[in-house]
Scaffold this motif. Structure first.
Motif, PDB file in Angstrom:
ATOM      1  N   ASN A  57       0.820  -1.209   0.000  1.00  0.00           N
ATOM      2  CA  ASN A  57       0.000   0.000   0.000  1.00  0.00           C
ATOM      3  C   ASN A  57       0.854   1.259   0.000  1.00  0.00           C
ATOM      4  N   ILE A  58       2.002   1.212   0.669  1.00  0.00           N
ATOM      5  CA  ILE A  58       2.867   2.378   0.799  1.00  0.00           C
ATOM      6  C   ILE A  58       3.772   2.553  -0.414  1.00  0.00           C
ATOM      7  N   SER A  59       4.332   1.455  -0.917  1.00  0.00           N
ATOM      8  CA  SER A  59       5.328   1.559  -1.979  1.00  0.00           C
ATOM      9  C   SER A  59       4.681   1.969  -3.291  1.00  0.00           C
ATOM     10  N   LYS A  60       5.460   2.696  -4.093  1.00  0.00           N
ATOM     11  CA  LYS A  60       4.984   3.106  -5.402  1.00  0.00           C
ATOM     12  C   LYS A  60       6.076   2.813  -6.419  1.00  0.00           C
ATOM     13  N   ASP A  61       5.675   2.397  -7.576  1.00  0.00           N
ATOM     14  CA  ASP A  61       6.631   2.093  -8.633  1.00  0.00           C
ATOM     15  C   ASP A  61       7.013   3.387  -9.338  1.00  0.00           C
ATOM     16  N   LEU A  62       8.297   3.719  -9.299  1.00  0.00           N
ATOM     17  CA  LEU A  62       8.782   4.911  -9.967  1.00  0.00           C
ATOM     18  C   LEU A  62       9.243   4.537 -11.368  1.00  0.00           C
ATOM     19  N   GLU A  63       8.911   5.387 -12.313  1.00  0.00           N
ATOM     20  CA  GLU A  63       9.347   5.159 -13.678  1.00  0.00           C
ATOM     21  C   GLU A  63       9.596   6.501 -14.338  1.00  0.00           C
ATOM     22  N   PHE A  64      10.739   6.621 -14.981  1.00  0.00           N
ATOM     23  CA  PHE A  64      11.119   7.843 -15.670  1.00  0.00           C
ATOM     24  C   PHE A  64      11.361   7.521 -17.131  1.00  0.00           C
ATOM     25  N   SER A  65      11.382   8.552 -17.950  1.00  0.00           N
ATOM     26  CA  SER A  65      11.690   8.356 -19.364  1.00  0.00           C
ATOM     27  C   SER A  65      12.907   9.197 -19.728  1.00  0.00           C
ATOM     28  N   VAL A  66      13.520   8.870 -20.861  1.00  0.00           N
ATOM     29  CA  VAL A  66      14.697   9.597 -21.326  1.00  0.00           C
ATOM     30  C   VAL A  66      14.297  11.046 -21.584  1.00  0.00           C
ATOM     31  N   GLY A  67      15.091  11.964 -21.080  1.00  0.00           N
ATOM     32  CA  GLY A  67      14.804  13.385 -21.230  1.00  0.00           C
ATOM     33  C   GLY A  67      14.197  14.007 -19.988  1.00  0.00           C
ATOM     34  N   ASP A  68      13.722  13.188 -19.032  1.00  0.00           N
ATOM     35  CA  ASP A  68      13.201  13.718 -17.773  1.00  0.00           C
ATOM     36  C   ASP A  68      14.351  14.277 -16.945  1.00  0.00           C
ATOM     37  N   TRP A  69      14.032  15.223 -16.099  1.00  0.00           N
ATOM     38  CA  TRP A  69      15.012  15.798 -15.175  1.00  0.00           C
ATOM     39  C   TRP A  69      14.714  15.281 -13.776  1.00  0.00           C
ATOM     40  N   VAL A  70      15.768  14.869 -13.060  1.00  0.00           N
ATOM     41  CA  VAL A  70      15.608  14.289 -11.724  1.00  0.00           C
ATOM     42  C   VAL A  70      16.654  14.858 -10.776  1.00  0.00           C
ATOM     43  N   PHE A  71      16.329  14.809  -9.481  1.00  0.00           N
ATOM     44  CA  PHE A  71      17.300  15.096  -8.434  1.00  0.00           C
ATOM     45  C   PHE A  71      17.958  13.782  -8.038  1.00  0.00           C
ATOM     46  N   LEU A  72      19.204  13.844  -7.624  1.00  0.00           N
ATOM     47  CA  LEU A  72      19.967  12.672  -7.201  1.00  0.00           C
ATOM     48  C   LEU A  72      20.127  12.705  -5.699  1.00  0.00           C
ATOM     49  N   LYS A  73      19.733  11.623  -5.036  1.00  0.00           N
ATOM     50  CA  LYS A  73      19.813  11.539  -3.580  1.00  0.00           C
ATOM     51  C   LYS A  73      21.245  11.240  -3.150  1.00  0.00           C
ATOM     52  N   LEU A  74      21.685  11.957  -2.135  1.00  0.00           N
ATOM     53  CA  LEU A  74      23.013  11.720  -1.579  1.00  0.00           C
ATOM     54  C   LEU A  74      22.908  10.685  -0.480  1.00  0.00           C
ATOM     55  N   SER A  75      23.840   9.752  -0.459  1.00  0.00           N
ATOM     56  CA  SER A  75      23.832   8.780   0.620  1.00  0.00           C
ATOM     57  C   SER A  75      24.314   9.448   1.893  1.00  0.00           C
ATOM     58  N   SER A  76      23.787   9.022   3.004  1.00  0.00           N
ATOM     59  CA  SER A  76      24.099   9.680   4.281  1.00  0.00           C
ATOM     60  C   SER A  76      25.206   8.936   5.011  1.00  0.00           C
TER      61      SER A  76
END
Length: 119
Positions: free
Chosen positions: A19-38
């Motif tokens: 119920n909580i999880s969501k499938d993420l899907e991006f396409s070529v040309g999309d802009w995204v932020f990159l998560k930094l590992s802690s």
């Protein structure tokens, strides 16, 4: 009997997670932020601990590699980092004109001071 209870508990936990999880899907040309590992104690981008940025970017997706990996067009200062990332490390960038700040030149006096004015 014990196996049945374990199976019931596992199914219940799986339904909560689904119920909580969501499938993420991006396409070529999309802009995204990159998560930094802690990593604890590691200084990144001039900040340490809670004040260090959680995401950097945005970066453009140049290639989709399988269902859960993407290649990003990283900047030159990140050229030593491998450019393929798992989908969990990415967050979609939503462009917003209010995020763009206008560049205003600073007028310096002869004694190298300036006057700040609120915006």
């Amino acid at each position: 009997m014990i196996r049945e209870k374990l199976k019931t508990a596992q199914d219940r936990q799986k339904s909560y997670a689904d119920n909580i999880s969501k499938d993420l899907e991006f396409s070529v040309g999309d802009w995204v932020f990159l998560k930094l590992s802690s990593w604890k104690g590691v200084m990144r981008f001039g900040k340490r601990g809670k004040l260090s940025p959680r995401y950097i970017g945005p970066y453009e997706i140049t290639e989709r590699i399988g269902p859960i990996a993407y290649r990003l067009a990283l900047s030159t200062e990140l050229s030593r980092i491998h450019d393929v990332f798992h989908v969990s490390m990415l967050r979609k960038y939503m462009p917003d004109p209010s995020h763009v700040l206008e560049h205003q030149p600073v007028e310096l006096r002869e004694d190298l001071t300036y006057e700040e004015q609120p915006v």
